[in-house]
Design an enzyme around this catalytic site. Structure first.
Site, short mmCIF file in Angstrom:
data_model
loop_
_atom_site.label_atom_id
_atom_site.label_comp_id
_atom_site.label_asym_id
_atom_site.label_seq_id
_atom_site.Cartn_x
_atom_site.Cartn_y
_atom_site.Cartn_z
N ASN A 20 -59.37 -93.39 -72.43
CA ASN A 20 -58.52 -94.57 -72.26
C ASN A 20 -59.39 -95.64 -71.61
O ASN A 20 -59.68 -95.55 -70.42
CB ASN A 20 -57.33 -94.19 -71.37
N LYS A 28 -58.62 -98.61 -70.98
CA LYS A 28 -57.83 -99.58 -70.21
C LYS A 28 -58.26 -101.01 -70.61
O LYS A 28 -58.59 -101.25 -71.75
CB LYS A 28 -57.96 -99.32 -68.72
N GLU A 77 -50.05 -96.72 -65.11
CA GLU A 77 -50.31 -98.15 -64.83
C GLU A 77 -49.27 -99.03 -65.52
O GLU A 77 -48.91 -100.08 -65.00
CB GLU A 77 -51.74 -98.50 -65.25
N GLU A 108 -50.92 -86.58 -65.54
CA GLU A 108 -51.88 -87.38 -64.77
C GLU A 108 -51.29 -87.67 -63.39
O GLU A 108 -50.49 -88.62 -63.25
CB GLU A 108 -52.15 -88.71 -65.48
N GLY A 151 -58.58 -92.55 -61.11
CA GLY A 151 -59.59 -93.51 -60.64
C GLY A 151 -59.98 -93.36 -59.18
O GLY A 151 -60.61 -94.25 -58.62
N GLY A 155 -60.23 -91.83 -68.09
CA GLY A 155 -60.38 -93.27 -67.92
C GLY A 155 -61.84 -93.64 -67.74
O GLY A 155 -62.61 -93.75 -68.69
#
Ligand code: PEP
Length: 247
Positions: free
Chosen positions: A11, A13, A95, A163, A169, A229
């Site tokens: 991903n 993002k 997110e 997740e 992150g 990510g």
């Protein structure tokens, strides 16, 4: 029933410009040279989807609108993603749940729209730090899984990504026992929902996965791949995760 083939998905993002096509070229090269042993997917920003299509690696999307067309400025529909050749779309990433106020009902409507277009929905679930501290992890994940899977979903067009929000992150990861417990609960919810076919639904783990911890996390029961990510942005880093399925 045999374990489903793992899906390792990146991903990106809101990262990536046209120059990022080089990373996809490198990733294709690494997968072609070294093999994969799992399905591989990159979900770049929507601006890059069409430029990365047809280069070998499966390209998916990070979100779609619940409607197929209409007056929704700035949004992208599942029909548009299908038109570009996508097979997968992530829905309900934490997110988006946090930044755009997406509820389980909205996530369910997006997944339904995607599945109705023949796409596989990667439905993200996971508890926040506060919820974990209150001991509410299993309740939160249960209500997100049951509340976000559309009535007409099938085992074939559904992937769940667990997740933990606090692991995204941050470099923090849950213990393998904690991952096993949550994935075990998700598996039972899926077999309640889909019957024996629930055993074939892929349940990804996501949250600070990198080459150095992937083998351990990917060996946990009911972990069928990863949603990645930061470590998916560089081909070598991402291939380091993919490669755990070759070893
Ligand atoms: C994610 O946002 O889906 C994710 C797992 O991010 P990271 O790997 O950077 O923790």
């Amino acid at each position: 029933m045999t374990a489903p083939k793992a899906l390792v998905a990146g991903n990106w993002k809101m990262n990536g410009l046209l120059a990022s096509r080089e990373e996809i070229k490198k990733l294709n090269f690494l997968v072609a040279q070294g093999g994969a042993g799992c399905d591989v997917l990159i979900c770049p920003p929507a601006t890059l989807i069409s430029t990365l299509m047809g280069k070998g690696i499966d390209i998916g999307a990070q979100d779609c609108h619940m409607a197929l067309s209409g007056a929704h400025t700035g949004d992208i529909s599942a029909a548009m993603l299908k038109d570009l050749g996508c097979h997968y779309v992530i829905v309900g990433h934490s997110e988006r749940r946090a930044d755009h106020g997406e509820t389980n009902d909205m996530v369910k409507a997006k997944a339904s729209s995607a599945q109705g277009q023949g796409l596989t929905a990667i439905i993200c679930v996971g508890e926040t730090d506060g919820e974990r501290e209150k001991g509410a992890t299993l309740d939160v994940v249960t209500s997100q899984v049951t509340g976000s899977i559309p009535a007409e979903a099938t085992a074939e067009n559904t992937v769940i990504a667990y997740e933990p929000v606090w692991a995204i992150g941050t470099g923090k990861v849950p213990t393998t026992d904690d991952v096993a417990e949550v994935h075990g609960v998700i598996r039972s919810l899926l077999t309640d929902r889909f019957g024996p076919a629930g055993a074939t639904v892929r349940i990804q783990y996501g949250g600070s996965v990198k080459a150095s911890n992937a083998a351990e996390l990917m060996s946990v029961p009911n972990v069928n791949g990863a949603l990645v990510g930061g470590a998916s942005l560089k081909a070598e880093d991402f291939y380091g995760i993919i490669k755990t399925y070759q070893d």
